[in-house]
Design an enzyme around this catalytic site. Sequence first.
Site, PDB file in Angstrom:
ATOM      1  N   HIS A   1      -4.838   3.282  -7.253  1.00 53.67           N
ATOM      2  CA  HIS A   1      -5.815   2.494  -6.489  1.00 53.67           C
ATOM      3  C   HIS A   1      -5.037   1.991  -5.277  1.00 53.67           C
ATOM      4  CE1 HIS A   1      -9.089  -0.868  -6.569  1.00 53.67           C
ATOM      5  NE2 HIS A   1      -8.381  -1.021  -5.460  1.00 53.67           N
ATOM      6  N   ALA A   2      -5.603   2.181  -4.092  1.00 55.73           N
ATOM      7  CA  ALA A   2      -4.893   1.861  -2.856  1.00 55.73           C
ATOM      8  C   ALA A   2      -4.237   0.486  -2.913  1.00 55.73           C
ATOM      9  CB  ALA A   2      -5.864   1.914  -1.684  1.00 55.73           C
ATOM     10  N   HIS A   3      -2.953   0.424  -2.589  1.00 56.87           N
ATOM     11  CA  HIS A   3      -2.263  -0.865  -2.526  1.00 56.87           C
ATOM     12  C   HIS A   3      -1.108  -0.817  -1.545  1.00 56.87           C
ATOM     13  CE1 HIS A   3      -0.334   1.453  -5.778  1.00 56.87           C
ATOM     14  NE2 HIS A   3       0.778   0.757  -5.581  1.00 56.87           N
ATOM     15  N   ILE A   4      -0.978  -1.900  -0.802  1.00 55.43           N
ATOM     16  CA  ILE A   4       0.185  -2.082   0.066  1.00 55.43           C
ATOM     17  C   ILE A   4       1.073  -3.099  -0.622  1.00 55.43           C
ATOM     18  CG2 ILE A   4       1.019  -2.882   2.312  1.00 55.43           C
ATOM     19  CD1 ILE A   4      -1.736  -2.124   3.482  1.00 55.43           C
TER      20      ILE A   4
END
Length: 134
Positions: A90-93
Site C-alpha cells: 500500500h503506497a507509503h512514503i
Amino acid sequence: MNDCIFCKIVKGDIPCFKVYEDEKFLGFLDIKPLNPGNSLLITKEHYRWVYDVPGFGNYWEAAKKLALATQKVVRSNSINFLTLGYEVPHAHIRIVPRFENDGHIDGIRTTAIKQIPKEEMKQIAEKINKITSG
Ligand SMILES: [Zn+2]
C-alpha cells in the site's frame, strides 16, 4: 483492500500514533522506527505504489509538511524520504529523521530498528500532530 494492514489503520481497526491527517493522506509513527520520529505517510485509499497515487505532487507536499514538523520536534539534522514499497503493498512514503551517529551511515539500514518506549512514541506523535494539524 480487506487484508491490507494500512487500510485497516485508515479504517481505525488497528490503532496508530497519528502524526498527520488530511482529506487524502494519513501519517503515523512507524512501529519499527529506524530513528525517533520515523513515520509513514500513506494514502487513505488503497494504491499499490507511490507513483500510482493521483495528485503525486500533493502527496509530496504533505510529506514535506510532515517532515518539517517532525524535524522541529525531534531536532534532527536532516530528513530522508524512502519509497521502497515492499514491506506493505500500500503506497507509503517513509519519513526518517537523521542524526549524528544514528547507525545508518551513508544510507538507511532498514534493519537498524530502534527500541523506543510506547510512552515516548505517544509523546513524539502528539507533538508532531499538533504542528501538522495546527
Ligand atoms: Zn491498503
